[in-house]
Design an enzyme around this catalytic site. Structure first.
Site: not given
Length: 368
Positions: A15, A75, A94, A96, A118, A239-240, A270, A299
């Site tokens: 990406r 990333k 992002y 994380h 995020e 699940v986040l 992540d 990931a």
């Protein structure tokens, strides 16, 4: 503002931080955009496309970081990039942080302004910059899970949709958020029998209303999870908890209750993963086996479909990038409290509490 788009150098990450269409909008607003040569190649965008949109092409990643007031990525920076980040430079990507103490300490040391996609929120508490990648990852979890159920790659040898005279495979989805709903939709489309679990009854009612009859909902508890994993062929963890580590819903001892060749896909990797046995993998080497259970824990799952992912990501990040560029990060965040929630680390200080909580850091530790 001078905005830099470097090549993503994480393993098999194809990406890029922005499409040529996004660059065009920024240059139209009188900003300068530096794009590293071949940055968009993996996503199907070429240097000529960026130049036509008004970008300046730079040959090296060092030049991009050195020339830019703001870096727009996909990333989190990896070790080779840590020393390239300048004090007061805005890095919008992002992050994380809760899953990496090393990255967190490096960004504290950099004295940069780290704004995480995020944790940006909308008025409903949703995460608009995470949603498109969650949609991609949720759909891919079934695509990949179905592949790794094949016997030659150590799966159970189950076709998810079954055939006449043979029942379909069983899919268990943990979490009824964006990832879970997209995973359930894909699995249902293949004809699998799907159980989706969550602790949010409002969300389960929504799923029950919109999904076909072979998607069933169940309240998530350890007892119910232990019961369902014994009969499931594919288990998806989606699940986040915003900005924090994911809860460990499947522990190592539970693996022995699964049938040999069961596939588990952890989309929460992540954020540390929602399986105790999760360890991040890459597209180059995506799976490993523990107790005869196949683990898929890549990931950066959306990096495998970079054209779709890059366009989807730019669609949602661009308005925020333009606001940051037009107003500067401080005024942009002061006037937009939803964007301000994306602030994670500012000039060496953690400003998003869940990050410190993830590592059990107190104020004294942070000051050191």
């Amino acid at each position: 503002m001078k905005i830099g788009i470097p090549i993503e150098i994480k393993n098999n990450e194809n990406r890029v931080g922005m499409t040529p269409a996004g660059v065009f909008e920024l240059t139209k607003n009188s900003h300068t955009v530096y794009v590293q040569a071949n940055a968009g190649f993996g996503s199907g965008f070429f240097d000529e496309d960026y130049q036509e949109a008004g970008a300046v092409i730079l040959n090296s990643i060092e030049e991009v970081y050195a020339s830019s007031d703001m870096i727009v990525k996909v990333k989190e920076p990896i070790e080779e990039e840590y020393t390239l980040i300048k004090p007061d430079q805005v890095v919008f990507t992002y992050f994380h942080f809760a899953s990496s103490e090393t990255l967190t300490r490096a960004m504290i040391k950099s004295n940069a302004i780290c704004i995480a996609y995020e944790t940006v929120e909308d008025t409903n508490g949703a995460l608009p910059l995470l949603i498109p990648m969650s949609e991609v990852a949720g759909r891919m979890s079934i695509q990949q899970g179905a592949k790794y159920l094949e016997k030659p790659i150590k799966g159970r040898g189950v076709l998810l949709g079954g055939v006449p005279g043979v029942p379909p495979g069983k899919v268990l989805v943990l979490g009824a958020g964006v990832v879970g709903i997209q995973a359930a939709k894909m699995a249902a489309g293949l004809g699998a029998h799907v159980t989706i679990m969550d602790i949010n009854m409002k969300q389960l009612r929504y799923v029950n209303d919109v999904m076909p009859n072979h998607v069933v909902t169940e309240f998530s508890s350890e007892y119910n999870i232990r019961k369902r994993i014994k009969e499931s062929d594919l288990i998806v963890g989606g699940v986040l908890i915003k900005g924090a580590k994911a809860p460990k819903l499947i522990t190592k001892d539970m693996l022995k209750d699964m049938r040999p060749g069961t596939v588990i896909v952890d989309v929460a990797v992540d954020q540390g993963g929602c399986f105790e046995t999760t360890k991040a993998t890459t597209h180059e080497d995506p799976t490993y086996v523990i107790d005869d259970v196949v683990h898929y824990c890549v990931a950066n799952m959306p990096g495998a479909v970079p054209y779709t992912s890059t366009v989807a990501l730019t669609n949602v990040t661009l308005p925020y990038v333009i606001k940051l560029a037009n107003l500067g990060w401080k005024k942009a965040c002061d006037t937009n409290p939803l964007l301000a929630k994306g602030l994670n680390i500012v000039k060496g200080e953690i400003v998003y509490g869940e990050i410190a909580e993830a590592f059990n850091w107190n104020t004294k530790v942070l000051q050191n």
